[in-house]
Design a protein around this motif. Structure first.
Motif, short mmCIF file in Angstrom:
data_model
loop_
_atom_site.label_atom_id
_atom_site.label_comp_id
_atom_site.label_asym_id
_atom_site.label_seq_id
_atom_site.Cartn_x
_atom_site.Cartn_y
_atom_site.Cartn_z
N PRO A 46 0.82 -1.20 0.00
CA PRO A 46 0.00 0.00 0.00
C PRO A 46 0.87 1.26 0.00
O PRO A 46 1.91 1.31 0.65
N MET A 47 0.42 2.26 -0.73
CA MET A 47 1.19 3.49 -0.89
C MET A 47 0.30 4.69 -0.56
O MET A 47 -0.89 4.68 -0.82
N VAL A 48 0.92 5.70 0.03
CA VAL A 48 0.27 6.98 0.27
C VAL A 48 0.96 8.01 -0.61
O VAL A 48 2.18 8.04 -0.71
N LEU A 49 0.14 8.85 -1.27
CA LEU A 49 0.68 9.95 -2.07
C LEU A 49 0.53 11.25 -1.30
O LEU A 49 -0.52 11.52 -0.72
N PRO A 64 8.20 30.18 -11.10
CA PRO A 64 7.08 29.57 -11.81
C PRO A 64 6.23 28.75 -10.84
O PRO A 64 6.64 28.46 -9.72
N ASP A 65 5.04 28.37 -11.30
CA ASP A 65 4.23 27.44 -10.55
C ASP A 65 4.98 26.12 -10.46
O ASP A 65 5.90 25.85 -11.23
N LEU A 66 4.57 25.28 -9.51
CA LEU A 66 5.19 23.97 -9.37
C LEU A 66 4.17 23.02 -8.75
O LEU A 66 3.35 23.43 -7.94
N PHE A 67 4.23 21.75 -9.15
CA PHE A 67 3.33 20.71 -8.65
C PHE A 67 4.19 19.50 -8.33
O PHE A 67 5.00 19.09 -9.15
N ALA A 68 4.04 18.94 -7.12
CA ALA A 68 4.85 17.79 -6.72
C ALA A 68 3.96 16.68 -6.17
O ALA A 68 3.01 16.94 -5.43
N VAL A 69 4.29 15.45 -6.55
CA VAL A 69 3.62 14.25 -6.05
C VAL A 69 4.71 13.30 -5.56
O VAL A 69 5.64 13.00 -6.31
N VAL A 70 4.58 12.82 -4.33
CA VAL A 70 5.54 11.87 -3.78
C VAL A 70 4.76 10.70 -3.20
O VAL A 70 3.80 10.89 -2.43
N GLY A 71 5.16 9.47 -3.56
CA GLY A 71 4.55 8.26 -3.05
C GLY A 71 5.46 7.56 -2.06
O GLY A 71 6.65 7.39 -2.33
N VAL A 72 4.91 7.16 -0.92
CA VAL A 72 5.69 6.54 0.16
C VAL A 72 5.03 5.24 0.60
O VAL A 72 3.81 5.15 0.69
N THR A 73 5.87 4.23 0.85
CA THR A 73 5.44 2.96 1.44
C THR A 73 6.38 2.66 2.61
O THR A 73 7.38 3.35 2.82
N ARG A 74 6.08 1.58 3.30
CA ARG A 74 7.06 1.05 4.26
C ARG A 74 8.20 0.44 3.46
O ARG A 74 8.01 -0.03 2.34
N LEU A 77 -1.88 11.30 -11.74
CA LEU A 77 -2.45 10.92 -10.44
C LEU A 77 -3.49 9.81 -10.60
O LEU A 77 -3.52 8.85 -9.83
N ARG A 78 -4.33 9.94 -11.61
CA ARG A 78 -5.32 8.90 -11.88
C ARG A 78 -4.63 7.57 -12.19
O ARG A 78 -5.04 6.51 -11.73
N ARG A 79 -3.57 7.62 -13.00
CA ARG A 79 -2.82 6.41 -13.35
C ARG A 79 -2.23 5.77 -12.10
O ARG A 79 -2.33 4.55 -11.91
N LEU A 80 -1.61 6.56 -11.26
CA LEU A 80 -1.01 6.02 -10.03
C LEU A 80 -2.08 5.35 -9.16
O LEU A 80 -1.85 4.25 -8.64
N CYS A 81 -3.22 6.00 -9.01
CA CYS A 81 -4.29 5.44 -8.18
C CYS A 81 -4.88 4.18 -8.80
O CYS A 81 -5.31 3.28 -8.08
N ARG A 82 -4.89 4.10 -10.12
CA ARG A 82 -5.43 2.93 -10.81
C ARG A 82 -4.44 1.76 -10.78
O ARG A 82 -4.82 0.61 -10.58
N ASP A 83 -3.16 2.05 -10.99
CA ASP A 83 -2.16 0.99 -11.17
C ASP A 83 -1.50 0.51 -9.88
O ASP A 83 -0.85 -0.53 -9.88
N TYR A 84 -1.62 1.27 -8.81
CA TYR A 84 -0.97 0.93 -7.55
C TYR A 84 -2.00 0.92 -6.43
O TYR A 84 -3.10 1.44 -6.56
N SER A 85 -1.61 0.36 -5.32
CA SER A 85 -2.50 0.28 -4.16
C SER A 85 -2.40 1.57 -3.35
O SER A 85 -1.86 1.59 -2.24
N ARG A 88 1.27 10.16 6.76
CA ARG A 88 0.05 9.38 6.59
C ARG A 88 0.36 7.89 6.46
O ARG A 88 -0.41 7.05 6.92
N CYS A 89 1.50 7.55 5.89
CA CYS A 89 1.92 6.15 5.82
C CYS A 89 2.14 5.63 7.25
O CYS A 89 1.71 4.52 7.58
#
Length: 174
Positions: free
Chosen positions: A1-4, A17-27, A60-68, A168-169
């Protein structure tokens, strides 16, 4: 399981400039008390252009669809509308991450993980740059800190996203 963890900033009146960051963490797979960064994505617009959120939302949709992905923790300042769309569409469980108490706790916990060598990543240069750009600002009697920019031209969004995701993880005790 992963938390973004998801964080965004608007350049606004600054020259940044604007910036957008996504980081996924597991144990960590071999050390259950530790954490591992599994994903880091950072988006910046072409100079002089506005940031297009559409490809980011698709990722983000792809990550949520392809990973737990069990949760997407987000900073509500720039992302409330996008995350409410995700919630309505059932893309992911989204959770607003408060910028007062929760951020002070998560930022301090991330500092403790780094100092204790209890979090690993693959050397992602975008994440490394964000962590290198970070300073801390102490709050209260040492019970919390806030990640801040080392200089006005620095970007720390990926570091903030990492702190939220790791917090959150840990909460879920995955």
């Amino acid at each position: 399981p992963m938390v973004l963890g998801v964080d965004a900033s608007k350049g606004g009146k600054t020259s940044l400039p604007d910036l957008f960051a996504v980081v996924g963490v597991t144990r960590h797979p071999d050390r259950p008390a530790d954490f591992a960064v599994r994903y880091c994505g950072v988006w910046e617009p072409t100079p002089g252009e506005l940031l297009d959120y559409h490809p980011i939302e698709q990722e983000l949709r792809r990550l949520c669809r392809d990973y737990s992905v069990i949760e997407v923790a987000y900073d509500p300042f720039q992302l409330h509308s996008t995350m409410m769309d995700f919630r309505r569409e059932g893309v992911a469980h989204v959770r607003e991450f408060g910028q007062a108490g929760p951020r002070l706790k998560s930022d301090k916990a991330l500092q403790d993980l780094i100092v204790g060598k209890r979090i690993v990543h693959d050397g992602n240069p975008l994440l490394r740059r964000a962590v290198d750009n970070a300073n801390i600002q102490k709050h209260g009697r040492g019970e919390g800190i806030r990640i801040i920019k080392r200089s006005a031209s620095s970007k720390v969004d990926a570091c903030v996203a990492l702190a939220m995701a790791a917090d959150r993880c840990a909460y879920y005790n995955l």
